[in-house]
Motif scaffolding. Structure first.
Motif, PDB file in Angstrom:
ATOM      1  N   ASP A 123      -7.140  -5.408   2.705  1.00 55.44           N
ATOM      2  CA  ASP A 123      -6.018  -4.632   2.199  1.00 55.44           C
ATOM      3  C   ASP A 123      -4.884  -4.633   3.233  1.00 55.44           C
ATOM      4  O   ASP A 123      -5.102  -4.372   4.410  1.00 55.44           O
ATOM      5  N   ASP A 124      -3.649  -4.930   2.793  1.00 50.56           N
ATOM      6  CA  ASP A 124      -2.517  -5.004   3.723  1.00 50.56           C
ATOM      7  C   ASP A 124      -2.189  -3.667   4.375  1.00 50.56           C
ATOM      8  O   ASP A 124      -1.545  -3.631   5.425  1.00 50.56           O
ATOM      9  N   LEU A 125      -2.608  -2.557   3.761  1.00 54.92           N
ATOM     10  CA  LEU A 125      -2.332  -1.236   4.321  1.00 54.92           C
ATOM     11  C   LEU A 125      -3.553  -0.633   5.022  1.00 54.92           C
ATOM     12  O   LEU A 125      -3.560   0.554   5.335  1.00 54.92           O
ATOM     13  N   ARG A 126      -4.563  -1.458   5.268  1.00 58.71           N
ATOM     14  CA  ARG A 126      -5.755  -0.949   5.944  1.00 58.71           C
ATOM     15  C   ARG A 126      -5.512  -0.775   7.444  1.00 58.71           C
ATOM     16  O   ARG A 126      -5.969   0.203   8.058  1.00 58.71           O
ATOM     17  N   ASP A 127      -4.809  -1.724   8.064  1.00 62.19           N
ATOM     18  CA  ASP A 127      -4.597  -1.689   9.511  1.00 62.19           C
ATOM     19  C   ASP A 127      -3.238  -1.127   9.906  1.00 62.19           C
ATOM     20  O   ASP A 127      -2.922  -1.058  11.093  1.00 62.19           O
ATOM     21  N   THR A 128      -2.447  -0.746   8.952  1.00 63.10           N
ATOM     22  CA  THR A 128      -1.151  -0.139   9.244  1.00 63.10           C
ATOM     23  C   THR A 128      -0.784   0.785   8.099  1.00 63.10           C
ATOM     24  O   THR A 128      -1.185   0.556   6.959  1.00 63.10           O
ATOM     25  N   GLU A 129      -0.047   1.827   8.394  1.00 62.17           N
ATOM     26  CA  GLU A 129       0.325   2.772   7.349  1.00 62.17           C
ATOM     27  C   GLU A 129       1.692   2.472   6.750  1.00 62.17           C
ATOM     28  O   GLU A 129       2.092   3.120   5.777  1.00 62.17           O
ATOM     29  N   ARG A 130       2.408   1.485   7.314  1.00 64.31           N
ATOM     30  CA  ARG A 130       3.750   1.213   6.827  1.00 64.31           C
ATOM     31  C   ARG A 130       4.066  -0.272   6.963  1.00 64.31           C
ATOM     32  O   ARG A 130       3.860  -0.864   8.027  1.00 64.31           O
ATOM     33  N   VAL A 131       4.576  -0.888   5.872  1.00 59.74           N
ATOM     34  CA  VAL A 131       4.909  -2.308   5.854  1.00 59.74           C
ATOM     35  C   VAL A 131       6.318  -2.492   5.317  1.00 59.74           C
ATOM     36  O   VAL A 131       6.682  -1.910   4.283  1.00 59.74           O
ATOM     37  N   ARG A 132       7.098  -3.302   6.027  1.00 59.93           N
ATOM     38  CA  ARG A 132       8.454  -3.630   5.584  1.00 59.93           C
ATOM     39  C   ARG A 132       8.537  -5.128   5.273  1.00 59.93           C
ATOM     40  O   ARG A 132       8.097  -5.958   6.076  1.00 59.93           O
ATOM     41  N   ILE A 133       9.127  -5.469   4.114  1.00 60.36           N
ATOM     42  CA  ILE A 133       9.304  -6.867   3.712  1.00 60.36           C
ATOM     43  C   ILE A 133      10.779  -7.074   3.369  1.00 60.36           C
ATOM     44  O   ILE A 133      11.320  -6.382   2.500  1.00 60.36           O
ATOM     45  N   THR A 134      11.418  -8.039   4.039  1.00 56.79           N
ATOM     46  CA  THR A 134      12.828  -8.336   3.809  1.00 56.79           C
ATOM     47  C   THR A 134      12.959  -9.799   3.399  1.00 56.79           C
ATOM     48  O   THR A 134      12.406 -10.688   4.061  1.00 56.79           O
ATOM     49  N   THR A 135      13.686 -10.046   2.315  1.00 56.63           N
ATOM     50  CA  THR A 135      13.866 -11.399   1.804  1.00 56.63           C
ATOM     51  C   THR A 135      15.346 -11.652   1.528  1.00 56.63           C
ATOM     52  O   THR A 135      16.010 -10.823   0.901  1.00 56.63           O
ATOM     53  N   THR A 136      15.826 -12.790   1.983  1.00 57.06           N
ATOM     54  CA  THR A 136      17.193 -13.219   1.712  1.00 57.06           C
ATOM     55  C   THR A 136      17.149 -14.633   1.150  1.00 57.06           C
ATOM     56  O   THR A 136      16.459 -15.501   1.689  1.00 57.06           O
ATOM     57  N   THR A 137      17.884 -14.865   0.057  1.00 57.95           N
ATOM     58  CA  THR A 137      17.816 -16.144  -0.625  1.00 57.95           C
ATOM     59  C   THR A 137      19.208 -16.626  -0.997  1.00 57.95           C
ATOM     60  O   THR A 137      20.032 -15.862  -1.513  1.00 57.95           O
ATOM     61  N   LEU A 138      19.459 -17.904  -0.740  1.00 59.71           N
ATOM     62  CA  LEU A 138      20.679 -18.580  -1.166  1.00 59.71           C
ATOM     63  C   LEU A 138      20.279 -19.695  -2.115  1.00 59.71           C
ATOM     64  O   LEU A 138      19.429 -20.523  -1.781  1.00 59.71           O
ATOM     65  N   ALA A 139      20.849 -19.700  -3.309  1.00 68.45           N
ATOM     66  CA  ALA A 139      20.494 -20.694  -4.324  1.00 68.45           C
ATOM     67  C   ALA A 139      21.759 -21.350  -4.881  1.00 68.45           C
ATOM     68  O   ALA A 139      22.775 -20.675  -5.095  1.00 68.45           O
TER      69      ALA A 139
END
Length: 481
Positions: free
Chosen positions: A388-404
């Motif tokens: 589980d992605d939240l098992r070892d940390t209590e907070r996750v940030r995901i940032t995505t930038t896309t140019l198409a």
């Protein structure tokens, strides 16, 4: 779902379009194993399928199903066959009264923020990544015979996720909602009442049952036909924090503004049990451009949100190329390119932002989009699955930038390119992070009324749990019958 879209009556069958499909792809990569050792390999995909669509009468919707057969040249144990499915629609069972909304999907895609292949990777078909999603919502909704614009509705929604992943597992959510409102129309004041209750379950994770309940009252002030103000009071409770029940009053305000028929702004801010919650949506459509901006902060979980994101089981440009309206096509493309979820069974408070702009020329289209999600786990790690992605940390940030960018070469061919940067990081552990840079260049050509071909190059560089770089080239041939 297929039975709903293809009923046995002759009149309905005439307005339902059924299209058999046959897609083939041949991909070469210089790093099939995703490591520094490399490992060249060829992958052949042969995928017969069918697409069904209907946009008339009481039944509207579409679905696409493909039997994906994937064969390696160097390792037969990695060969795979599975069903890929994506469908959604709505049925008006009783005119202006009883409605049925439904959606579902089967895909193999990596949902982890910190490991595995990038979404859309042609080699990312591991059976452990298979996810099956469904949602069905019957609802009663009708205009009422009192007030100026009174309307009432009652709905029940059942959704669920079944997964082979050792970190995602199974989840489900059931929601009951009821509302009664008379916004006022031509009057200055209006009112509304709403009730919602959600019961969710972590499934294979030992997170147990979770419940959330809320009631709201809204007072509308119709300042003008284009401007409406809202005042909100209410109460909510949940037991997401390790079964401990938390409750709080709700106090908030909102505004709905439509300055032109091409511009809309809707904003709501509330003080809630988890703190400040908000929902902002701004859309502006011009002749040659579209702009959107959205920001939210609310309690959520994967079972409640997975059906609203694109199940990116294939190349984004292939998914949206049949959408006729150019602006709707660009919006769907932006949603696909900024696709990202979190592999977790936990409930969390999510702060999310999405924005973008697309410039539409005669032969060129340029889009820039960005998204950021900040998810904070509610409760402890007790019962979460090992990956589980939240098992070892209590907070996750995901940032995505896309140019198409896409360019029409002729009436039968087009060129496209994308460049995307995605950063995932733990707010508590600097070592728990992943950074991806992906680039794609491709050409798409219509060979005939029912045949299309393409060639695509893809580059990916990943830094995180394991650092690697991949290059791949894919030849595409698709037929419609």
């Amino acid at each position: 779902m297929l039975a709903l879209l293809c009923p046995a009556t002759g009149a309905v069958a005439q307005s339902t379009r059924v299209t058999p499909t046959f897609d083939t792809e041949l991909t070469w990569t210089d790093n099939a194993g995703l490591d520094r050792e490399g490992g060249r390999d060829w992958l052949l995909e042969v995928s017969p399928g069918v697409s069904v669509s209907r946009s008339a009468g009481r039944l509207n919707g579409s679905l696409s199903a493909r039997l994906r057969n994937l064969v390696h040249s160097s390792a037969s144990e990695d060969d795979s066959t599975y069903l890929s499915f994506d469908g959604r629609g709505a049925y008006e069972a009783l005119e202006d009264l009883l409605f049925l909304d439904f959606s579902g999907g089967i895909t193999r895609n990596n949902y982890s923020a910190f490991s595995g292949r990038a979404p859309g990777d042609p080699f990312g078909f591991d059976k452990d990544n298979e996810v099956r999603y469904w949602s069905i919502t019957p609802r009663l909704e009708s205009d009422l015979r009192f007030g100026e614009a009174a309307r009432g509705s009652v709905s029940y929604s059942s959704s669920g996720v079944r997964s082979n992943s050792s970190g995602l597992g199974d989840q489900s959510a059931d929601t009951v909602e009821a509302s009664l409102a008379d916004p006022g129309g031509l009057r200055f004041f209006g009112w509304g009442l709403a009730y919602a209750r959600t019961e969710s379950d972590g499934g294979t994770a030992a997170t147990g049952q979770r419940g959330e309940e809320s009631v709201r009252g809204t007072l509308y002030a119709n300042v003008s036909p284009q401007l409406r103000l809202r005042g909100i009071v209410g109460h909510e409770s949940n037991d997401y924090a390790d079964g401990r029940k938390d409750s709080s009053g709700i106090v908030g305000a909102g505004v709905d503004w439509y300055p032109t028929d091409r511009t809309s702004l809707a904003a709501t801010v509330e003080d809630r049990v988890f703190g400040r919650g908000y929902d902002l949506a701004l859309n502006h459509r011009m002749r040659r451009a579209v702009f959107f901006l959205g920001a939210t902060r609310d309690v959520s979980s994967l079972a409640q949100t997975l059906g609203t994101v694109v199940l990116a089981d294939r190349d984004c440009f292939m998914r949206v190329r049949d959408i006729a309206d150019p602006i709707e096509r660009e919006q769907a493309l932006n949603e696909c390119l900024t696709f990202g979820v979190l592999r977790s069974n936990a409930a969390y408070v999510e702060r999310a932002f999405r924005g973008g702009v697309s410039l539409l020329g005669v032969r060129n289209t340029l889009s820039l989009s960005a998204s950021r999600s900040d998810r904070s786990r509610i409760g402890s790690t007790t019962g979460l699955l090992p990956d589980d992605d939240l098992r070892d940390t209590e907070r996750v940030r995901i940032t995505t930038t896309t140019l198409a960018w896409s360019h029409t070469l002729s009436g039968t061919s087009s060129l496209y390119a994308t460049l995307a940067r995605s950063d995932s990081e733990s707010a508590a552990d600097a070592d728990l992070a992943l950074r991806r840079l992906t680039g794609t260049v491709g050409v798409d050509r219509t060979l005939g009324p029912r045949t299309r071909a393409g060639l695509r190059y893809r580059y990916e560089k990943t830094e995180g749990e394991s650092d690697y770089t991949t290059n791949s080239v894919t030849a595409i041939l698709g037929m419609r019958f």
